[in-house]
Design a protein around this motif. Structure first.
Motif, short mmCIF file in Angstrom:
data_model
loop_
_atom_site.label_atom_id
_atom_site.label_comp_id
_atom_site.label_asym_id
_atom_site.label_seq_id
_atom_site.Cartn_x
_atom_site.Cartn_y
_atom_site.Cartn_z
N ILE A 163 33.87 46.87 30.81
CA ILE A 163 32.68 47.00 29.98
C ILE A 163 31.49 46.39 30.73
O ILE A 163 31.61 45.34 31.35
N ARG A 164 30.35 47.04 30.66
CA ARG A 164 29.13 46.53 31.28
C ARG A 164 28.04 46.45 30.22
O ARG A 164 27.95 47.30 29.35
N ASP A 165 27.19 45.42 30.33
CA ASP A 165 26.08 45.30 29.39
C ASP A 165 24.92 46.16 29.88
O ASP A 165 25.02 46.86 30.89
N ALA A 166 23.79 46.11 29.16
CA ALA A 166 22.63 46.95 29.49
C ALA A 166 22.09 46.68 30.90
O ALA A 166 21.50 47.57 31.52
N ARG A 217 42.43 36.02 28.12
CA ARG A 217 42.11 34.61 28.29
C ARG A 217 40.60 34.44 28.34
O ARG A 217 39.88 35.34 28.74
N LYS A 218 40.15 33.26 27.98
CA LYS A 218 38.73 32.93 28.09
C LYS A 218 38.30 33.13 29.53
O LYS A 218 38.99 32.73 30.47
N GLY A 219 37.16 33.79 29.72
CA GLY A 219 36.60 34.00 31.05
C GLY A 219 37.02 35.29 31.72
O GLY A 219 36.44 35.67 32.74
N GLU A 220 38.02 36.00 31.16
CA GLU A 220 38.41 37.29 31.74
C GLU A 220 37.33 38.32 31.49
O GLU A 220 36.65 38.30 30.47
N THR A 221 37.17 39.24 32.43
CA THR A 221 36.22 40.33 32.29
C THR A 221 36.64 41.22 31.13
O THR A 221 37.82 41.53 30.97
N ARG A 222 35.67 41.64 30.33
CA ARG A 222 35.96 42.48 29.17
C ARG A 222 36.27 43.90 29.62
O ARG A 222 35.56 44.49 30.41
N VAL A 223 37.37 44.42 29.07
CA VAL A 223 37.83 45.78 29.37
C VAL A 223 38.03 46.50 28.05
O VAL A 223 38.55 45.94 27.09
N SER A 224 37.62 47.76 27.99
CA SER A 224 37.79 48.56 26.78
C SER A 224 39.27 48.77 26.50
O SER A 224 40.02 49.20 27.38
N ARG A 225 39.70 48.49 25.27
CA ARG A 225 41.10 48.72 24.90
C ARG A 225 41.41 50.21 24.84
O ARG A 225 42.54 50.62 25.06
N ARG A 226 40.41 51.02 24.53
CA ARG A 226 40.64 52.47 24.45
C ARG A 226 40.73 53.12 25.81
O ARG A 226 41.62 53.92 26.05
N ARG A 270 25.79 44.03 34.04
CA ARG A 270 26.69 42.89 34.25
C ARG A 270 28.00 43.11 33.51
O ARG A 270 28.05 43.84 32.53
N GLN A 271 29.03 42.44 33.98
CA GLN A 271 30.35 42.50 33.35
C GLN A 271 30.54 41.27 32.47
O GLN A 271 30.79 40.18 32.99
N PRO A 272 30.42 41.44 31.16
CA PRO A 272 30.61 40.28 30.27
C PRO A 272 32.06 39.81 30.30
O PRO A 272 32.98 40.57 30.60
N VAL A 273 32.24 38.53 29.97
CA VAL A 273 33.58 37.95 29.92
C VAL A 273 33.88 37.49 28.49
O VAL A 273 32.97 37.30 27.68
N TRP A 274 35.15 37.33 28.20
CA TRP A 274 35.56 36.86 26.88
C TRP A 274 35.17 35.39 26.72
O TRP A 274 35.40 34.59 27.61
N ARG A 275 34.61 35.05 25.57
CA ARG A 275 34.14 33.69 25.31
C ARG A 275 35.27 32.75 24.89
O ARG A 275 35.13 31.55 24.93
#
Length: 149
Positions: A50-53, A36-45, A56-61
């Motif tokens: 997932i964390r950016d440089a 869903r929009k706003g959920e924290t991004r998690v690696s499917r593998r 921070r924990q990016p979220v799905w747009r």
């Protein structure tokens, strides 16, 4: 199409207010991935957040519901797209309902062995996608140099 080519295909439904459970119920098949929009991004593998440089924990747009079929080598994109369509409802009113709320596409990757090759999509498949309101989205990956191996 050369025998060394490979193709990948996935049906995607997306939208800011996408409810994956609703799409699953409407299409009659569980997705291979969804969020869903706003959920924290998690690696499917790996299943890890997932964390950016900056840490921070990016979220799905936007929200996405996705269903994929196995890659084909040699390439057979037409068969893959038909396989996707057979996995879900063929009721056009269902597709109309989805198109009223979401964007729908079949995302395809074509991994070429040579730099100059061709790919065709037949009228019956184009018609099936069109009556469902599904966009055909092609990403073409050509080799950097011709490889005759």
């Amino acid at each position: 199409m050369a025998g060394h080519d490979e193709t990948a295909a996935a049906l995607r439904v997306s939208g800011d207010d996408l409810d994956p459970d609703e799409v699953t119920e409407i299409l009659g098949h569980k997705p291979d991935w969804s969020y869903r929009k706003g959920e924290t991004r998690v690696s499917r593998r790996t299943g890890e957040v997932i964390r950016d440089a900056d840490g921070r924990q990016p979220v799905w747009r936007t929200g996405v519901w996705g269903l994929r079929v196995e890659r084909r080598h040699p390439a057979d994109l037409e068969a893959q797209i038909w396989e996707l369509l057979r996995l879900v409802s063929d009721d056009i009113t269902v597709w109309d309902k989805l198109n009223d709320k979401y964007s729908i596409d079949v995302f395809c990757g074509w991994f070429m062995h040579r730099s100059n090759d061709g790919l065709s999509v037949t009228p019956p498949l184009l018609h099936a996608l069109g009556e469902r309101g599904v966009t055909l989205d092609l990403d073409v990956y050509a080799p950097l140099e011709d490889d005759d191996e």
